[in-house]
Design a protein around this motif. Structure first.
Motif, mmCIF file in Angstrom:
data_model
loop_
_atom_site.group_PDB
_atom_site.id
_atom_site.type_symbol
_atom_site.label_atom_id
_atom_site.label_comp_id
_atom_site.label_asym_id
_atom_site.label_seq_id
_atom_site.Cartn_x
_atom_site.Cartn_y
_atom_site.Cartn_z
ATOM 1 N N PRO A 1 8.231 0.435 10.308
ATOM 2 C CA PRO A 1 7.316 0.714 9.187
ATOM 3 C C PRO A 1 6.215 1.129 9.735
ATOM 4 N N PRO A 2 6.021 2.340 10.387
ATOM 5 C CA PRO A 2 4.796 2.722 11.121
ATOM 6 C C PRO A 2 3.600 3.227 10.021
ATOM 7 N N GLU A 3 2.404 2.998 10.443
ATOM 8 C CA GLU A 3 1.431 3.504 9.566
ATOM 9 C C GLU A 3 1.024 4.923 10.048
ATOM 10 N N PRO A 4 0.811 5.819 9.037
ATOM 11 C CA PRO A 4 0.561 7.331 9.356
ATOM 12 C C PRO A 4 -0.975 7.320 9.833
ATOM 13 N N ASN A 5 -1.173 6.608 10.480
ATOM 14 C CA ASN A 5 -2.964 6.783 10.995
ATOM 15 C C ASN A 5 -2.962 7.143 12.448
ATOM 16 N N GLY A 6 -1.780 7.603 13.177
ATOM 17 C CA GLY A 6 -1.882 7.940 14.467
ATOM 18 C C GLY A 6 -0.500 8.220 15.033
ATOM 19 N N TYR B 1 11.516 6.748 3.627
ATOM 20 C CA TYR B 1 10.713 5.994 2.371
ATOM 21 C C TYR B 1 9.207 5.905 2.845
ATOM 22 N N TYR B 2 8.188 5.604 1.258
ATOM 23 C CA TYR B 2 6.981 5.593 1.672
ATOM 24 C C TYR B 2 6.655 4.482 0.860
ATOM 25 N N GLY B 3 5.910 3.553 1.607
ATOM 26 C CA GLY B 3 5.387 2.425 0.837
ATOM 27 C C GLY B 3 4.498 2.859 -0.662
ATOM 28 N N SER B 4 3.707 3.895 -0.422
ATOM 29 C CA SER B 4 3.037 4.280 -1.616
ATOM 30 C C SER B 4 4.005 4.632 -3.011
ATOM 31 N N ASP C 1 4.101 2.852 6.353
ATOM 32 C CA ASP C 1 3.169 1.928 5.617
ATOM 33 C C ASP C 1 1.994 2.595 5.021
ATOM 34 N N ASP C 2 1.819 3.257 4.158
ATOM 35 C CA ASP C 2 0.790 4.189 3.698
ATOM 36 C C ASP C 2 0.049 3.700 2.623
ATOM 37 N N THR C 3 -0.589 2.381 3.034
ATOM 38 C CA THR C 3 -1.408 1.827 1.929
ATOM 39 C C THR C 3 -2.969 1.802 2.343
ATOM 40 N N TYR D 1 -5.670 -0.845 -3.305
ATOM 41 C CA TYR D 1 -4.317 -0.869 -2.489
ATOM 42 C C TYR D 1 -3.855 -2.119 -1.980
ATOM 43 N N PRO D 2 -2.617 -2.548 -1.698
ATOM 44 C CA PRO D 2 -2.244 -3.790 -1.350
ATOM 45 C C PRO D 2 -2.510 -3.951 0.301
ATOM 46 N N MET D 3 -2.557 -4.845 0.612
ATOM 47 C CA MET D 3 -2.508 -5.358 2.247
ATOM 48 C C MET D 3 -1.238 -5.042 2.516
ATOM 49 N N TYR D 4 -1.118 -4.955 4.027
ATOM 50 C CA TYR D 4 0.205 -4.823 4.600
ATOM 51 C C TYR D 4 1.073 -6.133 4.336
ATOM 52 N N ASP D 5 0.532 -7.453 4.586
ATOM 53 C CA ASP D 5 1.201 -8.548 4.440
ATOM 54 C C ASP D 5 1.906 -9.030 3.121
ATOM 55 N N PHE D 6 0.984 -8.453 2.326
ATOM 56 C CA PHE D 6 1.629 -8.438 0.862
ATOM 57 C C PHE D 6 2.733 -7.447 0.381
ATOM 58 N N ALA D 7 2.232 -6.074 0.777
ATOM 59 C CA ALA D 7 3.221 -5.296 0.668
ATOM 60 C C ALA D 7 4.398 -5.221 1.163
#
Length: 558
Positions: A35-40, A100-103, A69-71, A211-217
């Motif tokens: 689940p990478p964050e698309p921020n880098g 898939y996309y978390g959003s 993990d695009d939250t 927007y949800p926090m990662y630990d919740f989403a």
């Protein structure tokens, strides 16, 4: 392909999962996710996490998901999404249709928060971010309850609805889980579940401002997708109780399980996103794909192969805790991958002119040479030879020390794949004393491949014919950090950047290639190392090559 090379039965994660699966806890197939964050951009450390999730799913006949993990719209961009997709597929871990996309789960995650509020297990809190931190306590002291903790479910539902509608400024309110402010695990002290962010999301636009926090989403997304194992690095171990708490509140049957493996660090390599961004934005390197960076884009541009990176991860094996690996192992794996794949060619980085005075003028002789001494299947090629050639300046010494077996006045060497030559005269610039030319003679009876069994010489040097030489530019890369032990959290590491991490040699002479090289094609330059043609291929009219690694393999000698 990856499964064939993965020694899964030796991995503690494999053994743990196999033991659990033997109890048949799931009525569905085994499934993992990355689940990478698309921020880098992904880096070499990311590859270990991807490999672990992908290879375990393959080894246990499961499925692998890639989920963004695009939250957090403040940091995310479609540019990073596309780069991550490209890098993962390049590595050989293609998720196929399972992208898939978390959003996309925003509505389901929101409804889960609503359900928790109705059950009295979550509340809207008006504390500022600094106050939330202050109330949380420390590792040795318990936290204290928020003054808003006892709001009624009805009031919390109304406030949460207004948060969703955009009635409040950013960071003015959050939704928190109601767990235990005295918990010894600080992650369980009423963690934040939702926050307000007024920004356009690259995928959902302005549909949401909460927007949800990662630990919740994260656990909710895993449950929606039917993930069985959330495999993550060791720093998330203390977050596992929260992961399990969320799933318990959802009353998910056969809930996914979080399991942790060690975090990979490499000597002399900075993988912190914050520090990498500082290097790029501060101009210390030439973008995110700079060949000195540990990003997968940088490694690819430099010339590393996906096979070598996967082999590197295999060599590391099972990591249970945080571990630091010598970067030389990665270089070793690359050499092992390239040594039988690449064509060996002759290139002279610091040319010194040699005139063979007894060789016929206006004559070009085509000599047969093997393309790879370890792989006959790569065939042979024709290399032009003429009266004037160039050799490496370092291959000649006017006053050589004992044990120097290359060219010197009166000495004889073999030209690779050609003849013996003897140095008869040294020509110097009268003004500077610099050696500008060597006058030599050759023995026509000593041509390689003719069965010559006469006298022997100890030295063999490479060379390039004058009129047929191709001019190229070569970029020589060294370690980016002078001190390989610099900790990643050290604020003074930028002062330790190696000023010679990139040396550009603008006039390199190389033999003509049988056909134009392809972008990213690899070659072995005899005695210099492995090189890769730059993706764009040229700088003006010159070919541009990056040195991937030198030939010396220090790892295998340890």
């Amino acid at each position: 392909m990856v499964n064939e090379m993965y020694h899964h039965k030796d991995h503690f994660i494999y053994k743990l999962i196999q033991e659990e699966l033997d109890q048949h806890p799931f009525g569905r197939e085994m499934c993992t996710r990355f689940p990478p964050e698309p921020n880098g951009y992904l880096h070499i450390g990311s590859a270990y996490a991807i490999h672990t999730n992908y290879a375990m799913s393959q080894a246990l006949n499961g499925t692998f998901h890639l989920r963004f993990d695009d939250t957090n719209p403040l940091k995310e961009d479609i540019e990073y999404v596309n780069a991550i997709l490209e890098d993962i597929k390049w590595l050989g871990y293609d998720p196929g249709p399972h992208i898939y996309y978390g959003s996309d789960y925003s509505e389901e995650i929101y409804n889960t928060a609503v359900a928790l509020i109705k059950q009295g297990k979550a509340y809207v809190c008006d504390l500022t971010p600094d106050e939330v931190t202050e109330y949380r306590g420390t590792l040795t002291e318990p936290g204290k309850n928020s003054p808003y903790r006892d709001r009624s479910p009805q009031e919390n539902l109304e406030l949460f609805a207004r948060m969703k509608n955009g009635d409040f400024p950013a960071a003015s309110k959050v939704v928190r889980a109601k767990i235990d402010m005295a918990s010894p695990n600080i992650n369980m002290r009423d963690p934040v579940l939702y926050r307000i962010i007024h920004a356009e999301h690259y995928r959902t636009g302005h549909d949401w401002c909460i927007y949800p926090m990662y630990d919740f989403a994260h656990p909710i997304q895993d449950a929606i997708e039917g993930i069985t194992y959330s495999l993550c690095s060791i720093e998330f171990k203390d977050h596992r109780p929260l992961y399990e708490w969320v799933l318990q509140q959802l009353e998910i049957p056969e809930p996914p399980r979080q399991r942790e493996f060690g975090r990979l660090n490499l000597t002399g390599v900075v993988t912190s996103k914050r520090f990498l961004r500082q290097m790029v934005e501060g101009g210390y390197v030439d973008g995110w794909d700079d060949p000195r960076l540990p990003t997968l884009r940088g490694l690819r541009r430099r010339g590393f192969t996906p096979e070598s990176i996967r082999s590197f991860i295999e060599e590391i094996g099972s990591i249970r805790t945080q571990s630091t690996v010598d970067i030389s192992l990665l270089d070793h794996c690359l050499r092992q991958d390239l040594k039988e794949k690449t064509m060996s060619v002759m290139a002279v980085l610091r040319p010194l002119k040699v005139v063979i005075t007894n060789y016929p003028e206006n004559t070009v002789e085509l000599l047969q040479m093997e393309n790879n001494s370890e792989n006959e299947a790569l065939g042979r090629r024709e290399v032009p030879f003429s009266r004037t050639i160039y050799i490496e300046r370092d291959d000649f010494m006017e006053d050589p020390p004992k044990g120097f077996h290359r060219l010197s006045p009166g000495a004889e060497v073999r030209l690779k794949g050609a003849y013996f030559i003897r140095c008869e005269e040294v020509i110097k610039d009268p003004a500077t004393g610099e050696i500008t030319e060597l006058r030599c003679t050759y023995d026509p009876l000593t041509r390689s491949g003719t069965g010559f069994t006469g006298r022997k010489v100890k030295g063999t040097i490479h060379w390039v014919s004058d009129t047929q030489a191709v001019t190229a530019e070569v970029r020589l890369y060294e370690k980016l950090l002078l001190d390989p032990e610099t900790p990643q959290d050290s604020e003074d590491w930028m002062s330790r950047i190696n000023p010679d991490s990139l040396i550009t040699v603008s006039r390199v002479l190389m033999e003509p290639l049988p056909e134009p090289p392809r972008p990213e094609q690899k070659f072995q330059f005899l005695r210099h190392g492995y090189f890769c043609l730059e993706p764009n291929g040229h700088a003006g009219d010159r070919l541009v090559f990056n040195r991937i690694v030198p030939l010396k393999d220090s790892w295998s000698k340890r």
